[in-house]
Design a protein around this motif. Structure first.
Motif, PDB file in Angstrom:
ATOM      1  N   ALA A  64       0.829  -1.211   0.000  1.00 31.74           N
ATOM      2  CA  ALA A  64       0.000   0.000   0.000  1.00 31.74           C
ATOM      3  C   ALA A  64       0.861   1.258   0.000  1.00 31.74           C
ATOM      4  N   GLU A  65       2.005   1.195   0.681  1.00 32.05           N
ATOM      5  CA  GLU A  65       2.914   2.335   0.708  1.00 32.05           C
ATOM      6  C   GLU A  65       3.526   2.579  -0.669  1.00 32.05           C
ATOM      7  N   LEU A  66       3.817   1.491  -1.376  1.00 29.88           N
ATOM      8  CA  LEU A  66       4.356   1.632  -2.724  1.00 29.88           C
ATOM      9  C   LEU A  66       3.303   2.173  -3.685  1.00 29.88           C
ATOM     10  N   SER A  67       2.083   1.641  -3.618  1.00 29.32           N
ATOM     11  CA  SER A  67       1.039   2.093  -4.541  1.00 29.32           C
ATOM     12  C   SER A  67       0.657   3.545  -4.295  1.00 29.32           C
ATOM     13  N   ALA A  68       0.852   4.036  -3.064  1.00 32.22           N
ATOM     14  CA  ALA A  68       0.549   5.436  -2.758  1.00 32.22           C
ATOM     15  C   ALA A  68       1.491   6.383  -3.494  1.00 32.22           C
ATOM     16  N   LYS A  69       2.630   5.860  -3.972  1.00 32.66           N
ATOM     17  CA  LYS A  69       3.581   6.679  -4.717  1.00 32.66           C
ATOM     18  C   LYS A  69       3.224   6.776  -6.201  1.00 32.66           C
ATOM     19  N   ASN A  70       2.187   6.070  -6.602  1.00 31.60           N
ATOM     20  CA  ASN A  70       1.818   6.032  -8.013  1.00 31.60           C
ATOM     21  C   ASN A  70       1.380   7.406  -8.519  1.00 31.60           C
ATOM     22  N   LYS A  71       1.998   7.868  -9.585  1.00 34.38           N
ATOM     23  CA  LYS A  71       1.676   9.184 -10.150  1.00 34.38           C
ATOM     24  C   LYS A  71       0.927   9.076 -11.469  1.00 34.38           C
ATOM     25  N   ALA A  72       0.589   7.880 -11.868  1.00 35.12           N
ATOM     26  CA  ALA A  72      -0.108   7.701 -13.143  1.00 35.12           C
ATOM     27  C   ALA A  72      -1.512   8.298 -13.084  1.00 35.12           C
ATOM     28  N   ARG A  73      -1.877   9.038 -14.119  1.00 31.97           N
ATOM     29  CA  ARG A  73      -3.221   9.587 -14.274  1.00 31.97           C
ATOM     30  C   ARG A  73      -3.561   9.552 -15.752  1.00 31.97           C
ATOM     31  N   PHE A  74      -4.851   9.363 -16.069  1.00 28.95           N
ATOM     32  CA  PHE A  74      -5.280   9.247 -17.450  1.00 28.95           C
ATOM     33  C   PHE A  74      -6.414  10.228 -17.736  1.00 28.95           C
ATOM     34  N   GLU A  98      -3.025  -4.665  -4.699  1.00 27.41           N
ATOM     35  CA  GLU A  98      -3.243  -6.109  -4.861  1.00 27.41           C
ATOM     36  C   GLU A  98      -2.313  -6.680  -5.930  1.00 27.41           C
ATOM     37  N   GLU A  99      -2.067  -5.916  -7.002  1.00 27.18           N
ATOM     38  CA  GLU A  99      -1.177  -6.394  -8.057  1.00 27.18           C
ATOM     39  C   GLU A  99       0.261  -6.533  -7.550  1.00 27.18           C
ATOM     40  N   ILE A 100       0.684  -5.612  -6.705  1.00 25.42           N
ATOM     41  CA  ILE A 100       2.018  -5.718  -6.102  1.00 25.42           C
ATOM     42  C   ILE A 100       2.098  -6.953  -5.217  1.00 25.42           C
ATOM     43  N   GLU A 101       1.040  -7.194  -4.442  1.00 26.70           N
ATOM     44  CA  GLU A 101       1.011  -8.378  -3.591  1.00 26.70           C
ATOM     45  C   GLU A 101       1.009  -9.657  -4.431  1.00 26.70           C
ATOM     46  N   LEU A 102       0.296  -9.638  -5.559  1.00 23.02           N
ATOM     47  CA  LEU A 102       0.289 -10.801  -6.446  1.00 23.02           C
ATOM     48  C   LEU A 102       1.685 -11.069  -6.989  1.00 23.02           C
ATOM     49  N   ARG A 103       2.366 -10.017  -7.430  1.00 25.53           N
ATOM     50  CA  ARG A 103       3.728 -10.179  -7.925  1.00 25.53           C
ATOM     51  C   ARG A 103       4.619 -10.805  -6.855  1.00 25.53           C
ATOM     52  N   ARG A 104       4.462 -10.348  -5.637  1.00 21.95           N
ATOM     53  CA  ARG A 104       5.282 -10.879  -4.546  1.00 21.95           C
ATOM     54  C   ARG A 104       4.925 -12.328  -4.238  1.00 21.95           C
ATOM     55  N   HIS A 105       3.637 -12.663  -4.347  1.00 19.28           N
ATOM     56  CA  HIS A 105       3.247 -14.042  -4.076  1.00 19.28           C
ATOM     57  C   HIS A 105       3.807 -14.977  -5.153  1.00 19.28           C
ATOM     58  N   VAL A 106       3.800 -14.517  -6.390  1.00 15.37           N
ATOM     59  CA  VAL A 106       4.401 -15.305  -7.467  1.00 15.37           C
ATOM     60  C   VAL A 106       5.876 -15.572  -7.165  1.00 15.37           C
ATOM     61  N   GLU A 107       6.574 -14.546  -6.669  1.00  7.88           N
ATOM     62  CA  GLU A 107       7.990 -14.715  -6.327  1.00  7.88           C
ATOM     63  C   GLU A 107       8.169 -15.697  -5.171  1.00  7.88           C
ATOM     64  N   ARG A 108       7.267 -15.618  -4.173  1.00 11.34           N
ATOM     65  CA  ARG A 108       7.365 -16.543  -3.034  1.00 11.34           C
ATOM     66  C   ARG A 108       7.165 -17.979  -3.481  1.00 11.34           C
ATOM     67  N   ARG A 140      -8.348   2.216  -8.584  1.00 13.44           N
ATOM     68  CA  ARG A 140      -7.187   1.714  -9.329  1.00 13.44           C
ATOM     69  C   ARG A 140      -5.969   1.584  -8.436  1.00 13.44           C
ATOM     70  N   ASN A 141      -5.747   2.533  -7.541  1.00  8.60           N
ATOM     71  CA  ASN A 141      -4.610   2.430  -6.625  1.00  8.60           C
ATOM     72  C   ASN A 141      -4.777   1.284  -5.642  1.00  8.60           C
ATOM     73  N   HIS A 142      -6.031   1.030  -5.243  1.00  3.31           N
ATOM     74  CA  HIS A 142      -6.282  -0.134  -4.384  1.00  3.31           C
ATOM     75  C   HIS A 142      -5.948  -1.417  -5.146  1.00  3.31           C
ATOM     76  N   LEU A 143      -6.354  -1.483  -6.425  1.00  7.49           N
ATOM     77  CA  LEU A 143      -6.026  -2.638  -7.254  1.00  7.49           C
ATOM     78  C   LEU A 143      -4.519  -2.772  -7.425  1.00  7.49           C
ATOM     79  N   LEU A 144      -3.835  -1.646  -7.573  1.00  4.41           N
ATOM     80  CA  LEU A 144      -2.384  -1.665  -7.716  1.00  4.41           C
ATOM     81  C   LEU A 144      -1.721  -2.314  -6.499  1.00  4.41           C
TER      82      LEU A 144
END
Length: 239
Positions: A11-21, A38-48, A32-36
């Motif tokens: 959540a701390e990483l996704s709060a740094k997101n500056k993307a806007r459309f 979850e996507e970071i957590e998914l990436r980490r789970h894949v690595e685990r 979208r930031n909440h989803l981001l």
């Protein structure tokens, strides 16, 4: 990449997101930031999971050096390694009882055909099925596969040992490792119909087919009834 347990909260990483459309609403950005996160957590789970897989103890030594039939005649499993220490074998659903190959296997292997050019720099890759080699090579030519190495397990000894004890025409992915003069089983996909979640087709994780990974990014997702086919109606040319 080694898994690092000392990570900044997602959540701390996704709060740094500056993307806007253009024209996005505040509600969209918040979701979208909440989803981001979850996507970071998914990436980490894949690595685990990948780290756990790599840490498996040595698997069982192969009971025999299985013989396959290739385009140039008989070849043993140990020879499929070439100069690599890892061998990935995909068993596709194209047994002699099938009039045509499985569309799902075909779709996935079509995407793998491009990947194989890069993959073979790291590991050996082979595709096998229970049909005679001529039938398999004819299908390979039909699909335009350039980089996949196809082999027939006509006797079925390998299939019965590592894919289906009762010689069922089912798909399977198996990884073997070579070292110390021995070939050992490293990992096989073991998720089956009994492990499927409600409302979902049985499948393993991570998904081996980029088709589904891309569809997961779309508004309608994978769909409940759509599946790949061997042929599609001709599409109008886009101009």
């Amino acid at each position: 990449m080694a898994y690092n347990a000392n990570l900044i909260p997602a959540a701390e990483l996704s709060a740094k997101n500056k993307a806007r459309f253009p024209n996005e609403s505040p509600e969209y950005r918040e979701a979208r930031n909440h989803l981001l996160t979850e996507e970071i957590e998914l990436r980490r789970h894949v690595e685990r999971v990948a780290a756990h897989r790599r840490a498996l103890p040595p698997g069982g030594e192969i009971p025999e050096d299985y013989v396959f039939e290739g385009s140039n005649g008989a070849v043993r499993l140990s020879q499929l390694f070439g100069d690599k220490d890892t061998l990935v074998i995909y068993s596709m659903m194209f047994g002699p009882q099938r009039e045509r190959a499985c569309p799902m296997c075909t779709a996935m292997l079509t995407s793998w055909d491009g990947t194989a050019r890069n993959l073979r720099e790291r590991v050996a890759l082979a595709v096998t099925a229970r049909s005679p080699i001529k039938r398999l090579l004819d299908f390979k030519r039909e699909r335009g596969w350039q980089n996949l190495q196809i082999y027939s397990d006509l006797k079925g000894d390998y299939t019965r040992s590592y894919i289906s004890p009762d010689d069922g025409d089912i798909p399977g992915l198996t990884v073997f490792a070579r070292g110390g003069g021995k070939v050992r089983h490293f990992w096989s996909g073991e998720m089956n119909d009994e492990m499927a979640d409600p409302g979902e087709d049985p499948r393993g994780a991570p998904d081996l087919d980029s088709l589904w990974t891309i569809l997961d990014l779309t508004p309608s997702g994978r769909g409940a009834t759509w599946y790949p086919k061997l042929e599609y109606p001709s599409l109008a040319t886009i101009t």
